[in-house]
Design a protein around this motif. Structure first.
Motif, PDB file in Angstrom:
ATOM      1  N   GLU A 125       1.527 -23.889  -0.992  1.00 29.66           N
ATOM      2  CA  GLU A 125       1.111 -25.022  -1.817  1.00 29.66           C
ATOM      3  C   GLU A 125       2.149 -26.135  -1.839  1.00 29.66           C
ATOM      4  O   GLU A 125       1.817 -27.304  -1.984  1.00 29.66           O
ATOM      5  CB  GLU A 125       0.841 -24.532  -3.237  1.00 29.66           C
ATOM      6  N   ASP A 128       2.870 -30.712   1.117  1.00 34.57           N
ATOM      7  CA  ASP A 128       1.815 -31.686   0.816  1.00 34.57           C
ATOM      8  C   ASP A 128       1.301 -32.396   2.061  1.00 34.57           C
ATOM      9  O   ASP A 128       0.337 -33.155   1.986  1.00 34.57           O
ATOM     10  CB  ASP A 128       2.303 -32.713  -0.211  1.00 34.57           C
ATOM     11  N   ARG A 152      -8.687 -29.261   8.199  1.00 30.64           N
ATOM     12  CA  ARG A 152      -9.053 -30.176   7.107  1.00 30.64           C
ATOM     13  C   ARG A 152      -9.913 -29.457   6.073  1.00 30.64           C
ATOM     14  O   ARG A 152      -9.710 -29.608   4.862  1.00 30.64           O
ATOM     15  CB  ARG A 152      -9.798 -31.385   7.675  1.00 30.64           C
ATOM     16  N   TYR A 155      -7.668 -26.951   4.079  1.00 30.18           N
ATOM     17  CA  TYR A 155      -6.635 -27.561   3.221  1.00 30.18           C
ATOM     18  C   TYR A 155      -7.011 -28.997   2.852  1.00 30.18           C
ATOM     19  O   TYR A 155      -6.322 -29.953   3.225  1.00 30.18           O
ATOM     20  CB  TYR A 155      -5.281 -27.535   3.927  1.00 30.18           C
ATOM     21  N   PRO A 156      -8.113 -29.185   2.124  1.00 32.20           N
ATOM     22  CA  PRO A 156      -8.576 -30.541   1.819  1.00 32.20           C
ATOM     23  C   PRO A 156      -7.623 -31.327   0.927  1.00 32.20           C
ATOM     24  O   PRO A 156      -7.668 -32.565   0.918  1.00 32.20           O
ATOM     25  CB  PRO A 156      -9.917 -30.298   1.119  1.00 32.20           C
ATOM     26  N   GLU A 157      -6.763 -30.632   0.196  1.00 27.12           N
ATOM     27  CA  GLU A 157      -5.877 -31.326  -0.730  1.00 27.12           C
ATOM     28  C   GLU A 157      -4.617 -31.866  -0.050  1.00 27.12           C
ATOM     29  O   GLU A 157      -3.904 -32.712  -0.611  1.00 27.12           O
ATOM     30  CB  GLU A 157      -5.467 -30.367  -1.860  1.00 27.12           C
ATOM     31  N   LYS A 158      -4.322 -31.401   1.162  1.00 29.95           N
ATOM     32  CA  LYS A 158      -3.110 -31.822   1.856  1.00 29.95           C
ATOM     33  C   LYS A 158      -3.384 -32.996   2.794  1.00 29.95           C
ATOM     34  O   LYS A 158      -4.463 -33.089   3.386  1.00 29.95           O
ATOM     35  CB  LYS A 158      -2.528 -30.657   2.666  1.00 29.95           C
ATOM     36  N   ASP A 179      -5.018 -38.226   7.980  1.00 23.71           N
ATOM     37  CA  ASP A 179      -4.615 -39.315   7.093  1.00 23.71           C
ATOM     38  C   ASP A 179      -3.557 -40.212   7.706  1.00 23.71           C
ATOM     39  O   ASP A 179      -3.383 -41.350   7.284  1.00 23.71           O
ATOM     40  CB  ASP A 179      -4.073 -38.732   5.782  1.00 23.71           C
ATOM     41  N   ARG A 203      -5.899 -42.310   1.295  1.00 24.52           N
ATOM     42  CA  ARG A 203      -5.133 -41.257   0.619  1.00 24.52           C
ATOM     43  C   ARG A 203      -3.654 -41.338   0.983  1.00 24.52           C
ATOM     44  O   ARG A 203      -2.779 -41.124   0.130  1.00 24.52           O
ATOM     45  CB  ARG A 203      -5.670 -39.875   0.995  1.00 24.52           C
ATOM     46  N   GLN A 207      -0.572 -42.069  -1.621  1.00 27.24           N
ATOM     47  CA  GLN A 207       0.596 -41.206  -1.794  1.00 27.24           C
ATOM     48  C   GLN A 207       1.883 -41.967  -1.513  1.00 27.24           C
ATOM     49  O   GLN A 207       2.897 -41.757  -2.194  1.00 27.24           O
ATOM     50  CB  GLN A 207       0.500 -39.976  -0.878  1.00 27.24           C
TER      51      GLN A 207
END
Length: 351
Positions: A125, A128, A152, A155-158, A179, A203, A207
């Motif tokens: 986790e 990132d 993807r 790990y959609p959050e990364k 991204d 995204r 960030q």
């Protein structure tokens, strides 16, 4: 000398005309704060959308080279740490640069013939951003779009950053699967070296802004601030950007280029397979690049083939790093014509 080097490689035959036009249009003296440059930047951004199918809301930035982006990504985007999946020398260099800036960086080294086992991939986790060398120039491997899609989905959050130095402009990329995308122009764009491109998703921009890193020459927030008005933070390679515009204007949409190169690579692979002494460097077709073909043999044979090719006016790309003595690489880039590739294959069939 006709070059099949993996980069810098052959430029488009129309390049002399582009250069003459650039001189006559006064682009060589254009100020990067001028309306002429801002219009040029805007045109190139739109052409990336039209010809390469970059999403309209992705941001196009200009850098000095693809390798400069290694530092930018870790410095300005990564918040905690990045996780790198790589198989060759350039992927290894990327992770080494990242670790120099952020010691928490980790990665997974895979073999050239080894497909990424997404189902058993375990990325903690704390990471990132996932960094992937989609087309590894050094050993002529690739990560297919289907594998990127699996990563993807898992790990959609990364954030996902993708090195496409030897594939952007040559194969169809699904930009929605990543991204951060970057490349240099001296390969599939058929241009002289000296310009890199960096593409960011909303995204990635979000960030970057959240991290707020500033104060360096290539701080991404500084670059984005200028890009919003289609300017650059430093005096850029204006000629290179102009040449990129002309190339993009003249090439067909990427799906047509991608289909042509895929068909031609199949012919080239069959040519090598049917020789008596040469072998494909990458035996797994799933991990074999569509734009750079690695060919291997004994050290004496590789030396002989390269010298004989030069005697016939053709330059083969040397192997890279530890692969240099026993391999050569062939660029399957769009600027190389089918007639030129057929000439090379006729030569290689003798072996």
């Amino acid at each position: 000398m006709l070059t099949f080097s993996a980069g810098p490689s052959k430029v488009y035959d129309s390049m002399p005309q582009y250069l003459q036009d650039a001189y006559e249009e006064g682009i060589l003296s254009a100020n990067h704060r001028s309306a002429a440059f801002m219009n040029l930047y805007r045109e190139v951004h739109q052409l990336f959308c039209e010809k390469l199918h970059m999403p309209e809301d992705y941001q196009l930035l200009f850098t000095s080279s693809a390798t400069e982006n290694w530092e930018i990504i870790t410095q300005s985007i990564v918040e905690s740490a990045s996780y790198h999946i790589y198989s060759g020398s350039f992927g290894k260099k990327w992770i080494n640069f990242a670790q120099h800036i952020n010691p928490e960086t980790e990665g997974l080294k895979i073999e050239a013939d080894q497909a990424i086992d997404v189902a058993n991939l375990n990325i903690a986790e704390k990471f990132d951003l996932i960094a992937i060398t989609q087309n590894e120039t050094s050993n002529a491997t690739q990560v297919p779009m289907e594998v990127l899609e699996e990563i993807r989905d898992k790990y959609p959050e990364k954030l996902i950053a993708v090195d496409t130095t030897s594939s952007m402009g040559g194969i169809a990329l699904n930009f929605s699967l990543g991204d951060v995308w970057y490349a240099s122009v001296q390969k599939c764009f058929g241009m002289p070296a000296g310009l890199g491109v960096l593409i960011l998703s909303p995204r990635a921009v979000e960030q970057t802004e959240r991290k707020g890193e500033k104060g360096r020459y290539n701080s991404l927030n500084f670059m984005l601030e200028n890009a919003r008005s289609f300017q650059t933070h430093y005096t850029p390679n204006v000629l290179g950007i102009y040449l990129l515009k002309r190339v993009l204007q003249d090439i067909p949409e990427i799906q047509h280029i991608s289909s042509r190169l895929s068909d031609r690579m199949h012919q080239l692979e069959q040519c090598i397979i049917q020789t008596s002494s040469l072998r494909l460097l990458v035996s797994n077709s799933e991990t074999r690049s569509k734009t750079v073909l690695g060919v291997t043999g004994t050290e004496s044979l590789i030396s002989e083939v390269k010298k004989a090719a030069e005697a016939e006016g053709m330059q083969l790309g040397s192997g890279y790093g530890p692969l240099k003595p026993t391999s050569f690489r062939i660029a399957n880039f769009p600027a190389i014509t089918d007639e030129e590739m057929n000439k090379l294959m006729s030569f290689l069939r003798k072996y």
